[in-house]
Structures are given as C-alpha cells and as structure tokens.
Design a protein around this motif. Structure first.
Motif, short mmCIF file in Angstrom:
data_model
loop_
_atom_site.label_atom_id
_atom_site.label_comp_id
_atom_site.label_asym_id
_atom_site.label_seq_id
_atom_site.Cartn_x
_atom_site.Cartn_y
_atom_site.Cartn_z
N TYR A 107 0.84 -1.19 0.00
CA TYR A 107 0.00 0.00 0.00
C TYR A 107 0.89 1.25 0.00
N PRO A 108 0.46 2.32 -0.66
CA PRO A 108 1.24 3.57 -0.61
C PRO A 108 1.30 4.08 0.83
N ARG A 109 2.48 4.44 1.29
CA ARG A 109 2.59 4.94 2.66
C ARG A 109 3.83 5.82 2.79
N THR A 110 3.81 6.66 3.80
CA THR A 110 4.97 7.49 4.10
C THR A 110 5.13 7.59 5.61
N LEU A 111 6.37 7.72 6.04
CA LEU A 111 6.68 7.83 7.46
C LEU A 111 6.49 9.28 7.90
N LEU A 112 5.72 9.49 8.96
CA LEU A 112 5.51 10.83 9.48
C LEU A 112 6.50 11.17 10.58
N ALA A 113 6.80 10.19 11.43
CA ALA A 113 7.67 10.44 12.58
C ALA A 113 8.06 9.11 13.19
N ASP A 262 -5.45 3.99 -1.88
CA ASP A 262 -5.25 4.18 -3.32
C ASP A 262 -3.93 4.92 -3.57
N ARG A 263 -3.51 4.93 -4.79
CA ARG A 263 -2.30 5.65 -5.16
C ARG A 263 -2.45 7.14 -4.88
N ALA A 264 -1.37 7.77 -4.44
CA ALA A 264 -1.39 9.22 -4.25
C ALA A 264 -1.46 9.90 -5.61
N ASN A 265 -2.32 10.91 -5.73
CA ASN A 265 -2.42 11.67 -6.97
C ASN A 265 -3.07 13.01 -6.68
#
Length: 305
Positions: A107-113, A262-265
């Motif tokens: 899944y699309p993800r990003t680290l915040l902290a 879903d994909r970031a867009n």
C-alpha cells in the motif's frame, strides 16, 4: 437578444451542474471531503499538524476518526478506509495479507515520525534502569529475571492497553520480533489512560506506553533500558529522550505511518493530507515539539559529555 439570453441561461446551468458534480464526486489533493482513520494512541499527537493543514487548505474538509490500530488496519485491508495513520508496522498476519493483495509494492505509505515504546513505573518503583533483553525474555517465556532485580519482592505486574492497540502491536513487532507474548505475562487494562492509572496506584507494576504519551508526565518515571544491538554490542542505559531516539540509541523505536488505500495523486484528498504532514515544515515541527523524532525535519543535536 433571445439568443444571448438563452446562451447565458445555458452557461449558468452548465456551471451549476459542474459545481454540483464537483461537490459530490470530484475532489483534489487540496479540496473536497474525506475521512481518515487515526490510531487512538496517537490522536492527540497528530492533531496539531492536522490543524495546520486545515488552515492551509480552506477548501478541504478531512475528518480524523479515532480507531484502534487493529481496527484501522482491518478497515484499510477491507478497502473500506481511504487512509489510516497508525503507530506501528504491519503485524505478521497483516503483512501476509498485504502481500497477497498488493504484492511487493504494498500500500502507498509514508513515514511521518518516529515514536518509541516506553516501559514506565510509579515513582516508588525501586529501579530506574532495566535491561531490554530481560524484558523481551520475560515477554517471550513468562519467566522474569528475579535475580537481576533483588529489590523486587515479587515479579512485577506488566500492564498494557488492549490487544487492539498499537502499543500491544509494538510488543509483537519491536520487542518480540513478530512473536506474541507468552500466555499470562501481560494484563490488558483497556486504554492508555487506564494503564497509567494502574501503574501509579501499584508500585510493583510496570506499564508500556508511547514516548509521546508520557514525555510531559512527571507523575511516573520512564525506565532507562540497557540493550544489546544487532551486532552484539552492549549499549548502556540512557535517558528516555528524543535526542537518543534520533541517534538510534534507544532499543524500541516505533514508526508512525500514514497509509493510503489508493495511489497518491492530484485528485486524492487523503494523499494531500499525507503529503502535508510529511513534508510541511510546520507540520513536522509539531512532532519535534511533542518530544519525538520527525521523519523529514533537519535536526541539529547539541551533544554534551
């Protein structure tokens, strides 16, 4: 004149229809309406960055709905939630489901902290320092290293929030490397606040919490942990502090992820919120001010001997 009037009426009708369709169907990364589930253990931590987002995007309405980490992930994997913010990685069984559903891409993800899993006790607890390996062995086997802590007259009670919480999930992921605690070792007392209340009322108890939940709480003490790193090097105990978390000198770091369905867009509002929280300097500053490690902010440490 009739032709001009008819043209104006048609233009007004088309504009009205377009706006109506935009309100009900279309959205962008900075406008529209959406709901994102947030791990109840970090809801207060995330709120300041969300408030900055609200000010920066007046045409966007994102509702943060609290849920346990386990429930948030379940709704995401069932494709019901469009986005979740949780303070843990996938549990082993969740990772298997992600692999089956999304393959290696995930899944699309990003680290915040980065937060930290903290062991804490009442002020009267006779020790300020323990060994992380002893804690891990205790959780895995049910046997406490009593001989290493002679001031304790009996094995401490070890309390956690519910098994749906990210705190409990990090016992599995971070402390036990994917294993579940031995039967009867930990006692669930419901919520993070319940854990704190129990610990303060029981001087022979130890509790688990997140650093962000305790960083400003002077009514309890966070236990310093010595530990052995992956190369076998012994690390002496240090204060439980974001400075050591940033340097990688704390044994139980905890990731805070923003995960999308879903994909970031440019037409995905939850992805707009994710990008803001991860990349905006003010949003990242809120995590630093909360006493943990922001994922993308530049940090200068003043290290004194």
């Amino acid at each position: 004149m009739r032709v001009i009037l008819l043209s104006l009426i048609c233009c007004a009708w088309i504009t009205s229809c377009s706006q109506h369709q935009g309100d009900t169907v279309q959205e962008t990364a900075i406008s529209g309406n959406a709901e994102v589930l947030v791990d109840a253990d970090i809801a207060a931590l995330v709120q300041p960055s969300k408030e900055l987002y609200d000010k920066a995007t007046p045409n966007a309405t994102v509702t943060l709905k609290q849920a346990s980490a386990l429930d948030a992930v379940r709704q995401l994997l069932q494709h019901e939630a469009r986005g979740v913010i949780i303070a843990r990685d996938w549990l082993p069984e969740e990772q298997a489901e992600v692999n089956a559903d999304k393959g290696s891409e995930g899944y699309p993800r990003t680290l915040l902290a980065k937060d930290a899993l903290v062991l804490f006790a009442a002020k009267e607890f006779p020790y300020d320092t323990m060994h992380a390996d002893h804690i891990a062995s205790w959780l895995a086997t049910g046997t406490f290293a009593r001989t290493s802590y002679p001031k304790l007259k009996r094995t401490p009670a070890l309390v956690v929030p519910g098994s749906y919480s990210s705190v409990y999930g990090n016992l599995i992921n971070v402390v036990l490397k994917g294993k579940t605690p031995a039967s009867g070792v930990v006692t669930s007392v419901g919520t993070a606040d319940s854990v704190r209340t129990f610990v303060k009322a029981n001087p022979n108890a130890l509790g688990f919490a997140l650093l962000s939940q305790l960083v400003n709480d002077t009514s309890v003490k966070m236990i310093r942990l010595s530990w052995t790193d992956s190369t076998g090097v012994y690390e002496h105990p240090r204060p439980v502090h974001q400075g050591y978390l940033v340097q990688g000198l704390y044994p139980f770091p905890v990731p805070i992820w923003f995960i999308l369905r879903d994909r970031a867009n440019n037409y995905n509002l939850p992805s707009g919120l994710m990008l803001f929280m991860a990349r905006d300097g003010g949003a990242q500053r809120t995590f630093l001010d909360a006493g943990i490690e922001p994922a993308f902010a530049k940090i200068e440490l003043n290290i004194q001997d």
